[in-house]
Design a protein around this motif. Structure first.
Motif, PDB file in Angstrom:
ATOM      1  N   GLY A 143      21.174  -9.257   7.466  1.00 35.94           N
ATOM      2  CA  GLY A 143      20.297 -10.415   7.455  1.00 35.94           C
ATOM      3  C   GLY A 143      18.831 -10.038   7.568  1.00 35.94           C
ATOM      4  O   GLY A 143      17.974 -10.630   6.909  1.00 35.94           O
ATOM      5  N   LEU A 144      18.547  -9.029   8.386  1.00 34.95           N
ATOM      6  CA  LEU A 144      17.155  -8.568   8.509  1.00 34.95           C
ATOM      7  C   LEU A 144      16.642  -8.001   7.190  1.00 34.95           C
ATOM      8  O   LEU A 144      15.486  -8.219   6.816  1.00 34.95           O
ATOM      9  CB  LEU A 144      17.029  -7.512   9.603  1.00 34.95           C
ATOM     10  N   ALA A 145      17.502  -7.291   6.465  1.00 33.38           N
ATOM     11  CA  ALA A 145      17.092  -6.766   5.153  1.00 33.38           C
ATOM     12  C   ALA A 145      16.769  -7.909   4.202  1.00 33.38           C
ATOM     13  O   ALA A 145      15.767  -7.867   3.469  1.00 33.38           O
ATOM     14  CB  ALA A 145      18.181  -5.877   4.567  1.00 33.38           C
ATOM     15  N   LEU A 146      17.591  -8.940   4.215  1.00 38.11           N
ATOM     16  CA  LEU A 146      17.347 -10.097   3.346  1.00 38.11           C
ATOM     17  C   LEU A 146      16.075 -10.838   3.743  1.00 38.11           C
ATOM     18  O   LEU A 146      15.312 -11.275   2.879  1.00 38.11           O
ATOM     19  CB  LEU A 146      18.546 -11.043   3.396  1.00 38.11           C
ATOM     20  N   VAL A 147      15.844 -10.969   5.036  1.00 33.38           N
ATOM     21  CA  VAL A 147      14.611 -11.612   5.500  1.00 33.38           C
ATOM     22  C   VAL A 147      13.398 -10.825   5.009  1.00 33.38           C
ATOM     23  O   VAL A 147      12.429 -11.400   4.506  1.00 33.38           O
ATOM     24  CB  VAL A 147      14.594 -11.742   7.040  1.00 33.38           C
ATOM     25  N   ALA A 148      13.451  -9.507   5.114  1.00 27.95           N
ATOM     26  CA  ALA A 148      12.330  -8.674   4.658  1.00 27.95           C
ATOM     27  C   ALA A 148      12.106  -8.827   3.159  1.00 27.95           C
ATOM     28  O   ALA A 148      10.952  -8.919   2.698  1.00 27.95           O
ATOM     29  CB  ALA A 148      12.591  -7.210   5.009  1.00 27.95           C
ATOM     30  N   MET A 149      13.182  -8.878   2.391  1.00 30.00           N
ATOM     31  CA  MET A 149      13.027  -9.050   0.936  1.00 30.00           C
ATOM     32  C   MET A 149      12.468 -10.427   0.590  1.00 30.00           C
ATOM     33  O   MET A 149      11.645 -10.565  -0.316  1.00 30.00           O
ATOM     34  CB  MET A 149      14.358  -8.799   0.219  1.00 30.00           C
ATOM     35  N   GLU A 150      12.898 -11.460   1.326  1.00 26.51           N
ATOM     36  CA  GLU A 150      12.368 -12.799   1.089  1.00 26.51           C
ATOM     37  C   GLU A 150      10.882 -12.867   1.465  1.00 26.51           C
ATOM     38  O   GLU A 150      10.087 -13.487   0.757  1.00 26.51           O
ATOM     39  CB  GLU A 150      13.162 -13.833   1.882  1.00 26.51           C
ATOM     40  N   LEU A 151      10.506 -12.225   2.575  1.00 29.13           N
ATOM     41  CA  LEU A 151       9.086 -12.181   2.944  1.00 29.13           C
ATOM     42  C   LEU A 151       8.264 -11.449   1.882  1.00 29.13           C
ATOM     43  O   LEU A 151       7.141 -11.855   1.566  1.00 29.13           O
ATOM     44  CB  LEU A 151       8.921 -11.507   4.307  1.00 29.13           C
ATOM     45  N   ALA A 152       8.833 -10.378   1.336  1.00 23.70           N
ATOM     46  CA  ALA A 152       8.148  -9.651   0.255  1.00 23.70           C
ATOM     47  C   ALA A 152       7.982 -10.554  -0.958  1.00 23.70           C
ATOM     48  O   ALA A 152       6.917 -10.568  -1.605  1.00 23.70           O
ATOM     49  CB  ALA A 152       8.929  -8.391  -0.106  1.00 23.70           C
ATOM     50  N   LEU A 153       8.999 -11.336  -1.279  1.00 22.59           N
ATOM     51  CA  LEU A 153       8.927 -12.251  -2.415  1.00 22.59           C
ATOM     52  C   LEU A 153       7.873 -13.329  -2.187  1.00 22.59           C
ATOM     53  O   LEU A 153       7.115 -13.675  -3.101  1.00 22.59           O
ATOM     54  CB  LEU A 153      10.303 -12.875  -2.653  1.00 22.59           C
ATOM     55  N   GLN A 192       4.442  -2.714   3.103  1.00 14.66           N
ATOM     56  CA  GLN A 192       5.107  -2.659   4.403  1.00 14.66           C
ATOM     57  C   GLN A 192       6.371  -3.514   4.429  1.00 14.66           C
ATOM     58  O   GLN A 192       7.400  -3.096   4.982  1.00 14.66           O
ATOM     59  CB  GLN A 192       4.146  -3.090   5.513  1.00 14.66           C
ATOM     60  N   LEU A 193       6.324  -4.705   3.841  1.00 12.38           N
ATOM     61  CA  LEU A 193       7.515  -5.555   3.804  1.00 12.38           C
ATOM     62  C   LEU A 193       8.629  -4.895   3.001  1.00 12.38           C
ATOM     63  O   LEU A 193       9.802  -4.930   3.385  1.00 12.38           O
ATOM     64  CB  LEU A 193       7.171  -6.929   3.214  1.00 12.38           C
ATOM     65  N   SER A 194       8.256  -4.283   1.887  1.00 11.26           N
ATOM     66  CA  SER A 194       9.243  -3.573   1.073  1.00 11.26           C
ATOM     67  C   SER A 194       9.799  -2.373   1.826  1.00 11.26           C
ATOM     68  O   SER A 194      10.996  -2.068   1.730  1.00 11.26           O
ATOM     69  CB  SER A 194       8.611  -3.124  -0.251  1.00 11.26           C
ATOM     70  N   ASP A 195       8.939  -1.718   2.577  1.00  7.23           N
ATOM     71  CA  ASP A 195       9.367  -0.551   3.355  1.00  7.23           C
ATOM     72  C   ASP A 195      10.376  -0.956   4.435  1.00  7.23           C
ATOM     73  O   ASP A 195      11.328  -0.226   4.715  1.00  7.23           O
ATOM     74  CB  ASP A 195       8.147   0.124   3.989  1.00  7.23           C
ATOM     75  N   ILE A 196      10.175  -2.121   5.032  1.00  3.94           N
ATOM     76  CA  ILE A 196      11.134  -2.628   6.023  1.00  3.94           C
ATOM     77  C   ILE A 196      12.499  -2.815   5.363  1.00  3.94           C
ATOM     78  O   ILE A 196      13.528  -2.334   5.856  1.00  3.94           O
ATOM     79  CB  ILE A 196      10.656  -3.965   6.628  1.00  3.94           C
ATOM     80  N   ALA A 197      12.500  -3.514   4.229  1.00  6.53           N
ATOM     81  CA  ALA A 197      13.764  -3.757   3.522  1.00  6.53           C
ATOM     82  C   ALA A 197      14.412  -2.446   3.104  1.00  6.53           C
ATOM     83  O   ALA A 197      15.623  -2.248   3.283  1.00  6.53           O
ATOM     84  CB  ALA A 197      13.518  -4.639   2.299  1.00  6.53           C
ATOM     85  N   LEU A 198      13.614  -1.540   2.581  1.00  7.98           N
ATOM     86  CA  LEU A 198      14.144  -0.260   2.100  1.00  7.98           C
ATOM     87  C   LEU A 198      14.762   0.545   3.238  1.00  7.98           C
ATOM     88  O   LEU A 198      15.851   1.105   3.099  1.00  7.98           O
ATOM     89  CB  LEU A 198      13.029   0.541   1.430  1.00  7.98           C
ATOM     90  N   CYS A 199      14.092   0.590   4.370  1.00  5.64           N
ATOM     91  CA  CYS A 199      14.621   1.335   5.513  1.00  5.64           C
ATOM     92  C   CYS A 199      15.949   0.750   5.973  1.00  5.64           C
ATOM     93  O   CYS A 199      16.906   1.488   6.209  1.00  5.64           O
ATOM     94  CB  CYS A 199      13.611   1.333   6.662  1.00  5.64           C
ATOM     95  N   ILE A 200      16.025  -0.574   6.073  1.00  8.22           N
ATOM     96  CA  ILE A 200      17.271  -1.193   6.534  1.00  8.22           C
ATOM     97  C   ILE A 200      18.396  -0.942   5.537  1.00  8.22           C
ATOM     98  O   ILE A 200      19.528  -0.653   5.931  1.00  8.22           O
ATOM     99  CB  ILE A 200      17.073  -2.701   6.790  1.00  8.22           C
ATOM    100  N   ILE A 201      18.081  -1.013   4.242  1.00  7.84           N
ATOM    101  CA  ILE A 201      19.095  -0.724   3.229  1.00  7.84           C
ATOM    102  C   ILE A 201      19.632   0.696   3.412  1.00  7.84           C
ATOM    103  O   ILE A 201      20.835   0.944   3.316  1.00  7.84           O
ATOM    104  CB  ILE A 201      18.519  -0.912   1.808  1.00  7.84           C
TER     105      ILE A 201
END
Length: 197
Positions: free
Chosen positions: A69-79, A172-181
């Motif tokens: 869910g955190l990865a999805l939140v980060a991707m949505e924030l990036a979007l 940074q938002l993409s980096d959050i998503a990428l790290c969690i992935i």
């Protein structure tokens, strides 16, 4: 209205995550955000712990979700960042305040950000389909967009990018998503061993 739509999106996203995918669900605990941000910061010298924590803490669903869910939140924030930046760039172009070189750079960035919108949507679809390797590549491409946009302005000596803040936020938002992935196969073991994330 915007906030209501945003909350509705996250509610649907959370419900779909728990009931519409085959991801294992991690234990839900209060400090998942800080623990995840700290782990990511420990793994990368460019990862910004404070940005990660502040961005995820701001979204209510982040406090009751799991790692996926955190990865999805980060991707949505990036979007959301991409959408807002497209509007910002268009306003800059309409303002008439920039010289021809800067206008050219802004148009290049506008095209890059427009492409990134679709790339992020594809990344979310890949992630929800448990295609972590594909999601990894797509989110990495979005990070590269920010670098390319920023570097375009630097081609002219003395030119200052008016999009540095937007580029940094998206990076940074993409980096959050990428790290969690990348953390997911570690968190869930052999289920994802076949994925080269």
């Amino acid at each position: 209205m915007w906030l209501q739509g945003r909350c509705s999106f996250f509610f649907v996203l959370f419900f779909f995550l728990l009931h519409g995918t085959h991801f294992p669900v991690t234990a839900l605990y209060g400090d998942l955000i800080n623990a995840t941000c700290k782990q990511c910061a420990d793994l990368s010298v460019v990862f910004n712990y404070n940005f990660c924590s502040a961005s995820l803490q701001e979204i209510p669903i982040s406090h009751v979700t799991n790692l996926q869910g955190l990865a999805l939140v980060a991707m949505e924030l990036a979007l959301e960042n991409v959408t807002a930046t497209i509007s910002t760039i268009q306003n800059m172009l309409d303002s008439g305040r920039f010289d021809p070189f800067a206008v050219g750079c802004l148009k290049d960035c506008l095209e890059l950000y427009a492409d990134s919108s679709q790339v992020l949507l594809n990344a979310i679809v890949a992630f929800l389909s448990e295609q972590l390797d594909a999601a990894n590549v797509l989110v990495s491409a979005v990070m590269e967009t920010t670098v390319t946009c920023e570097e375009g302005f630097r081609e002219k000596e003395g030119e200052v990018s008016p999009l540095t803040e937007e580029n940094e936020s998206l990076f940074q938002l993409s980096d959050i998503a990428l790290c969690i992935i990348k953390l997911l196969p570690v968190a869930f073991g052999s289920k994802f061993d076949q994925l080269n994330v």
